[in-house]
Design a protein around this motif. Structure first.
Motif, PDB file in Angstrom:
ATOM      1  N   PRO A  33     -15.383  12.337 -11.532  1.00 37.36           N
ATOM      2  CA  PRO A  33     -14.677  13.499 -11.686  1.00 37.36           C
ATOM      3  C   PRO A  33     -14.685  14.319 -10.369  1.00 37.36           C
ATOM      4  O   PRO A  33     -15.745  14.463  -9.918  1.00 37.36           O
ATOM      5  CB  PRO A  33     -14.764  14.294 -12.500  1.00 37.36           C
ATOM      6  CG  PRO A  33     -16.392  13.866 -12.905  1.00 37.36           C
ATOM      7  CD  PRO A  33     -16.642  12.568 -12.497  1.00 37.36           C
ATOM      8  N   VAL A  34     -13.648  14.594  -9.929  1.00 36.12           N
ATOM      9  CA  VAL A  34     -13.615  15.309  -8.491  1.00 36.12           C
ATOM     10  C   VAL A  34     -12.357  16.436  -8.566  1.00 36.12           C
ATOM     11  O   VAL A  34     -11.399  16.162  -9.386  1.00 36.12           O
ATOM     12  CB  VAL A  34     -13.114  14.271  -7.285  1.00 36.12           C
ATOM     13  CG1 VAL A  34     -14.520  13.532  -7.090  1.00 36.12           C
ATOM     14  CG2 VAL A  34     -11.918  13.852  -7.340  1.00 36.12           C
ATOM     15  N   ARG A  35     -12.403  17.502  -7.943  1.00 41.02           N
ATOM     16  CA  ARG A  35     -11.378  18.693  -7.953  1.00 41.02           C
ATOM     17  C   ARG A  35     -10.243  18.171  -7.298  1.00 41.02           C
ATOM     18  O   ARG A  35      -9.439  18.437  -7.570  1.00 41.02           O
ATOM     19  CB  ARG A  35     -12.073  19.990  -7.353  1.00 41.02           C
ATOM     20  CG  ARG A  35     -13.220  20.605  -8.360  1.00 41.02           C
ATOM     21  CD  ARG A  35     -13.405  21.706  -7.738  1.00 41.02           C
ATOM     22  NE  ARG A  35     -14.489  22.350  -8.314  1.00 41.02           N
ATOM     23  CZ  ARG A  35     -15.972  22.012  -8.247  1.00 41.02           C
ATOM     24  NH1 ARG A  35     -16.191  21.106  -7.512  1.00 41.02           N
ATOM     25  NH2 ARG A  35     -16.863  22.625  -8.973  1.00 41.02           N
ATOM     26  N   ASP A  47      -2.395  11.984  -6.093  1.00 42.67           N
ATOM     27  CA  ASP A  47      -3.098  13.250  -6.071  1.00 42.67           C
ATOM     28  C   ASP A  47      -3.940  13.465  -7.392  1.00 42.67           C
ATOM     29  O   ASP A  47      -4.812  14.318  -7.287  1.00 42.67           O
ATOM     30  CB  ASP A  47      -1.880  14.338  -6.440  1.00 42.67           C
ATOM     31  CG  ASP A  47      -1.078  14.617  -4.990  1.00 42.67           C
ATOM     32  OD1 ASP A  47      -1.540  14.393  -3.922  1.00 42.67           O
ATOM     33  OD2 ASP A  47       0.062  15.214  -4.983  1.00 42.67           O
ATOM     34  N   ASP A  48      -3.959  12.600  -8.066  1.00 40.33           N
ATOM     35  CA  ASP A  48      -4.783  12.910  -9.454  1.00 40.33           C
ATOM     36  C   ASP A  48      -5.572  11.685  -9.730  1.00 40.33           C
ATOM     37  O   ASP A  48      -6.369  11.677 -10.660  1.00 40.33           O
ATOM     38  CB  ASP A  48      -3.876  13.350 -10.851  1.00 40.33           C
ATOM     39  CG  ASP A  48      -3.141  12.162 -11.167  1.00 40.33           C
ATOM     40  OD1 ASP A  48      -2.746  11.309 -10.259  1.00 40.33           O
ATOM     41  OD2 ASP A  48      -2.214  12.686 -12.061  1.00 40.33           O
ATOM     42  N   ALA A  50     -10.143  16.326 -11.652  1.00 43.17           N
ATOM     43  CA  ALA A  50     -10.736  17.201 -12.743  1.00 43.17           C
ATOM     44  C   ALA A  50     -10.428  18.707 -12.205  1.00 43.17           C
ATOM     45  O   ALA A  50     -11.224  19.347 -11.449  1.00 43.17           O
ATOM     46  CB  ALA A  50     -12.227  17.114 -12.933  1.00 43.17           C
ATOM     47  N   SER A  51      -9.240  19.003 -12.340  1.00 42.16           N
ATOM     48  CA  SER A  51      -8.594  20.189 -11.436  1.00 42.16           C
ATOM     49  C   SER A  51      -7.973  21.170 -12.304  1.00 42.16           C
ATOM     50  O   SER A  51      -7.254  22.120 -11.799  1.00 42.16           O
ATOM     51  CB  SER A  51      -7.554  19.826 -10.511  1.00 42.16           C
ATOM     52  OG  SER A  51      -6.511  18.647 -10.998  1.00 42.16           O
ATOM     53  N   PHE A 106     -14.793  22.372 -13.896  1.00 43.43           N
ATOM     54  CA  PHE A 106     -16.203  22.404 -13.821  1.00 43.43           C
ATOM     55  C   PHE A 106     -16.743  21.247 -14.228  1.00 43.43           C
ATOM     56  O   PHE A 106     -17.920  21.095 -13.948  1.00 43.43           O
ATOM     57  CB  PHE A 106     -16.573  23.632 -15.032  1.00 43.43           C
ATOM     58  CG  PHE A 106     -16.126  23.289 -16.343  1.00 43.43           C
ATOM     59  CD1 PHE A 106     -16.868  22.470 -17.325  1.00 43.43           C
ATOM     60  CD2 PHE A 106     -15.156  24.010 -16.853  1.00 43.43           C
ATOM     61  CE1 PHE A 106     -16.590  22.326 -18.483  1.00 43.43           C
ATOM     62  CE2 PHE A 106     -14.859  23.823 -18.239  1.00 43.43           C
ATOM     63  CZ  PHE A 106     -15.457  22.915 -18.988  1.00 43.43           C
ATOM     64  N   ILE A 107     -16.021  20.227 -14.534  1.00 40.19           N
ATOM     65  CA  ILE A 107     -16.663  18.677 -14.805  1.00 40.19           C
ATOM     66  C   ILE A 107     -16.846  18.031 -13.709  1.00 40.19           C
ATOM     67  O   ILE A 107     -17.644  17.227 -13.716  1.00 40.19           O
ATOM     68  CB  ILE A 107     -15.425  17.791 -15.781  1.00 40.19           C
ATOM     69  CG1 ILE A 107     -15.552  18.619 -17.107  1.00 40.19           C
ATOM     70  CG2 ILE A 107     -16.004  16.371 -15.703  1.00 40.19           C
ATOM     71  CD1 ILE A 107     -14.406  17.944 -18.173  1.00 40.19           C
ATOM     72  N   ALA A 108     -15.923  18.347 -12.411  1.00 39.72           N
ATOM     73  CA  ALA A 108     -16.225  17.738 -11.110  1.00 39.72           C
ATOM     74  C   ALA A 108     -17.668  17.997 -10.717  1.00 39.72           C
ATOM     75  O   ALA A 108     -18.314  18.846 -10.849  1.00 39.72           O
ATOM     76  CB  ALA A 108     -15.227  18.404 -10.059  1.00 39.72           C
TER      77      ALA A 108
END
Length: 138
Positions: free
Chosen positions: A13-15, A37-38, A54-55, A77-79
């Motif tokens: 997961p990344v923002r 983008d996702d 994870a945005s 917050f998962i990122a």
């Protein structure tokens, strides 16, 4: 049971997927055959990672979390909370390469030998996801 398990592909997961892809290209030497983008797929040699967005920021500032828990599964917050281990053919050469790109985990001082038969070192991606590169001994 006869079902054999095959290759595993971690999903991290990344923002900001596009920023994460740029980081993986520049710092880890990965290519990105798929990028939106996702969601993105990054590869280097036989290693493949999936980066997912994870945005979701809708949880911030909510006062009703006890009555209505967060459930999107993509909260920001998962990122940075994931990890994976990547087997390599030459852990010392990769350590030298990645030492120069400023991705080493702060506790990493060099390649270490574990009591379970590997030589390894830890790195962090842009978000703080942990990537440990290892070589099995013997």
């Amino acid at each position: 049971m006869n079902a054999a398990l095959g290759r595993t592909i971690p999903a991290l997961p990344v923002r900001d997927v596009r920023a994460a892809v740029a980081f993986y290209r520049e710092r880890f030497g990965f290519d990105a055959p798929h990028e939106t983008d996702d969601f993105a797929v990054v590869v280097r040699d036989e290693a493949e990672l999936h980066l997912w967005g994870a945005s979701d920021e809708a949880w911030q500032g909510r006062s009703d979390l006890r009555d209505k828990p967060i459930r999107s599964g993509a909260e920001s917050f998962i990122a940075g909370t994931a990890s994976c281990r990547i087997e390599v053919s030459d852990v010392d050469s990769l350590f030298k390469e990645l030492s120069e790109t400023k991705v080493l985990h702060p506790i990493t001082k060099g390649v270490t030998t574990t009591d379970f038969g590997t030589r390894e070192f830890a790195t962090l991606d842009l978000e703080g996801n942990l990537l440990t590169f290892f070589l099995r001994e013997g």
